[in-house]
Structures are given as structure tokens and as C-alpha cells.
Scaffold this motif. Structure first.
Motif, PDB file in Angstrom:
ATOM      1  N   ARG A   1       3.756   0.939   0.269  1.00 36.56           N
ATOM      2  CA  ARG A   1       3.037   0.731   1.528  1.00 36.56           C
ATOM      3  C   ARG A   1       1.752   1.546   1.454  1.00 36.56           C
ATOM      4  O   ARG A   1       1.788   2.758   1.249  1.00 36.56           O
ATOM      5  CB  ARG A   1       3.886   1.175   2.714  1.00 36.56           C
TER       6      ARG A   1
ATOM      7  N   SER B   1      -1.604   2.573   3.567  1.00 39.11           N
ATOM      8  CA  SER B   1      -2.054   2.559   4.958  1.00 39.11           C
ATOM      9  C   SER B   1      -3.304   3.394   5.160  1.00 39.11           C
ATOM     10  O   SER B   1      -3.550   4.360   4.444  1.00 39.11           O
ATOM     11  CB  SER B   1      -0.927   3.044   5.878  1.00 39.11           C
TER      12      SER B   1
ATOM     13  N   ARG C   1      -2.544  -1.931   7.018  1.00 40.35           N
ATOM     14  CA  ARG C   1      -1.429  -1.671   6.109  1.00 40.35           C
ATOM     15  C   ARG C   1      -1.319  -2.824   5.122  1.00 40.35           C
ATOM     16  O   ARG C   1      -1.377  -3.987   5.502  1.00 40.35           O
ATOM     17  CB  ARG C   1      -0.135  -1.552   6.908  1.00 40.35           C
TER      18      ARG C   1
ATOM     19  N   GLU D   1       1.242  -4.047   1.880  1.00 39.45           N
ATOM     20  CA  GLU D   1       2.514  -3.800   1.210  1.00 39.45           C
ATOM     21  C   GLU D   1       2.549  -4.566  -0.102  1.00 39.45           C
ATOM     22  O   GLU D   1       2.080  -5.700  -0.174  1.00 39.45           O
ATOM     23  CB  GLU D   1       3.681  -4.218   2.106  1.00 39.45           C
TER      24      GLU D   1
ATOM     25  N   LEU E   1       4.601   5.727   0.026  1.00 36.24           N
ATOM     26  CA  LEU E   1       3.720   5.533   1.165  1.00 36.24           C
ATOM     27  C   LEU E   1       2.418   6.253   0.873  1.00 36.24           C
ATOM     28  O   LEU E   1       2.421   7.445   0.545  1.00 36.24           O
ATOM     29  CB  LEU E   1       4.352   6.101   2.445  1.00 36.24           C
TER      30      LEU E   1
ATOM     31  N   CYS F   1      -1.180   7.263   2.647  1.00 42.69           N
ATOM     32  CA  CYS F   1      -1.884   7.375   3.934  1.00 42.69           C
ATOM     33  C   CYS F   1      -3.256   7.979   3.688  1.00 42.69           C
ATOM     34  O   CYS F   1      -3.361   9.086   3.166  1.00 42.69           O
ATOM     35  CB  CYS F   1      -1.117   8.261   4.907  1.00 42.69           C
TER      36      CYS F   1
ATOM     37  N   ALA G   1      -2.886   6.688  10.329  1.00 48.43           N
ATOM     38  CA  ALA G   1      -1.941   5.941   9.491  1.00 48.43           C
ATOM     39  C   ALA G   1      -0.687   6.779   9.246  1.00 48.43           C
ATOM     40  O   ALA G   1       0.433   6.265   9.316  1.00 48.43           O
ATOM     41  CB  ALA G   1      -2.594   5.551   8.172  1.00 48.43           C
ATOM     42  N   TYR G   2      -0.870   8.068   8.959  1.00 42.45           N
ATOM     43  CA  TYR G   2       0.286   8.939   8.734  1.00 42.45           C
ATOM     44  C   TYR G   2       1.125   9.044  10.002  1.00 42.45           C
ATOM     45  O   TYR G   2       2.358   8.979   9.952  1.00 42.45           O
ATOM     46  CB  TYR G   2      -0.170  10.327   8.277  1.00 42.45           C
TER      47      TYR G   2
ATOM     48  N   ARG H   1       1.470   6.924  12.276  1.00 42.13           N
ATOM     49  CA  ARG H   1       2.140   5.647  12.520  1.00 42.13           C
ATOM     50  C   ARG H   1       3.263   5.359  11.530  1.00 42.13           C
ATOM     51  O   ARG H   1       4.324   4.887  11.892  1.00 42.13           O
ATOM     52  CB  ARG H   1       1.116   4.526  12.487  1.00 42.13           C
ATOM     53  N   TYR H   2       3.025   5.618  10.249  1.00 38.15           N
ATOM     54  CA  TYR H   2       3.981   5.217   9.208  1.00 38.15           C
ATOM     55  C   TYR H   2       4.725   6.381   8.553  1.00 38.15           C
ATOM     56  O   TYR H   2       5.711   6.169   7.855  1.00 38.15           O
ATOM     57  CB  TYR H   2       3.270   4.412   8.117  1.00 38.15           C
TER      58      TYR H   2
ATOM     59  N   GLU I   1       8.611   6.908   8.735  1.00 35.45           N
ATOM     60  CA  GLU I   1       9.512   6.061   7.952  1.00 35.45           C
ATOM     61  C   GLU I   1       9.729   6.718   6.593  1.00 35.45           C
ATOM     62  O   GLU I   1       8.783   7.149   5.953  1.00 35.45           O
ATOM     63  CB  GLU I   1       8.905   4.663   7.790  1.00 35.45           C
TER      64      GLU I   1
END
Length: 172
Positions: free
Chosen positions: A6, A8, A49, A51, A70, A72, A77-78, A80-81, A84
Motif C-alpha cells: 500500500r 499512500s 492510495r 495498492e 505500507l 506513507c 496518509a499515516y 489514515r492508514y 492498519e
């Protein structure tokens, strides 16, 4: 090998292009790859984002279910994602980490490198690709370089090649 990535940041940073380039590099190497993307309605400046799934096996679902990595590039972005889970977190060193850290964290000055070493903030996505591939060794360096050169605007090939090399150098 089966890796779910991912990427982002914010719209306009070129992360969707970066996802396309990474998927193409995997295909050049004879692997299976899929790429998908999402971005806010404001596009430039909004959340973005991309993927990518790269596998030696057939890929039967095109969305990342559990990110192995991930990336970022922005705090937004960090925020938000970053909640996870991901086995590897690659972040620009300007980002303040708030959540439990994954197994491996790579903090490098991606945005600063694009601005100060290359002189063009718009190549941060290519610097990031160098960092991602140097960290995870997903595709051959030659295939990634070939995919970059096949996708960047004509006349910017040397600039983007330097950006990719700088990304590799950030990881060592």
C-alpha cells in the motif's frame, strides 16, 4: 512470494504512477501483479492510495487485504492508514509515528531527497520506489529502472533515473 503493498500520500505526489510502475516491473520480471488505486474527490492535495500485489502464484483477489508493506509520504496518509497493521512501514522522516510500530520501520528523508538532491519535489514517488525496492527486493533493479523509464515524461529520463538511484542509496 506473495507481497501486498500500500503506497499512500497526497494527490499529486505520483503514488498511483508509482504503483503502476512497480506492477509493470514485476511483470517484466515474469511475476504476476495487479494494481488498484483510490483518491479523494479533490485529487491534487487530497488523500491518495495505490495498492499493488506481486506474486509468483495466480492472484485471485485484486485488493490488498493485509498489507505486507505500507508507504506513507505525508502525515495525513499515516494518520489514515498507519493504524492498519503492516509488517514493514516505510515513512518519510517528517512523519510523527503515533501507532504501535510494525516489525520493521524504515524512516528516510524521501521528500527532502527529492527536493534537495534532485531539485524536483515531483520525483518523490520515484525516490520512494527506490526505497521500497531496496528494502523489500521485490523486483530486479533493472526491471524497475526499465518500468520507470517507460512511464516518465519524455525528457525527464535522466532526472528520474537519478531519483531512483537516490532512493536505493537512502536504504544503503
Amino acid at each position: 512470494m506473495h507481497m501486498e503493498l500500500r503506497l499512500s500520500g497526497s494527490g499529486g505526489q505520483g503514488l498511483i504512477l508509482a504503483g503502476v510502475i512497480m506492477a509493470e516491473a514485476a511483470l517484466i520480471d515474469g511475476k504476476n501483479a495487479v494494481q488498484s488505486q483510490s483518491y479523494g474527490p479533490e485529487a491534487r492535495g487530497g488523500a491518495s492510495r495505490a495498492e499493488v500485489i506481486i506474486s509468483d502464484q495466480e492472484i485471485d483477489f485484486i485488493k490488498v487485504q493485509s498489507a505486507d508493506m505500507l508507504l506513507c509520504l505525508t502525515q495525513t496518509a499515516y494518520d489514515r492508514y498507519g493504524k492498519e497493521p503492516a509488517a514493514v512501514l516505510i515513512v518519510d522522516d517528517s512523519i510523527e509515528l503515533k501507532y504501535p510500530e510494525p516489525v520493521k520501520v524504515v524512516r528516510v528523508p524521501i521528500l527532502e531527497t527529492a527536493l534537495k538532491q534532485i531539485g524536483r519535489p515531483m520525483v518523490a514517488n520515484i525516490v520512494a520506489l527506490g526505497v521500497v525496492n531496496a528494502t523489500l527486493k521485490l523486483v530486479s533493479r533493472e526491471s524497475l529502472a526499465q518500468a520507470v523509464l517507460g512511464r516518465v515524461p519524455k525528457g525527464t529520463e535522466e532526472l528520474n533515473s537519478r531519483a531512483l538511484d537516490c532512493g536505493y542509496e537512502l536504504v544503503g
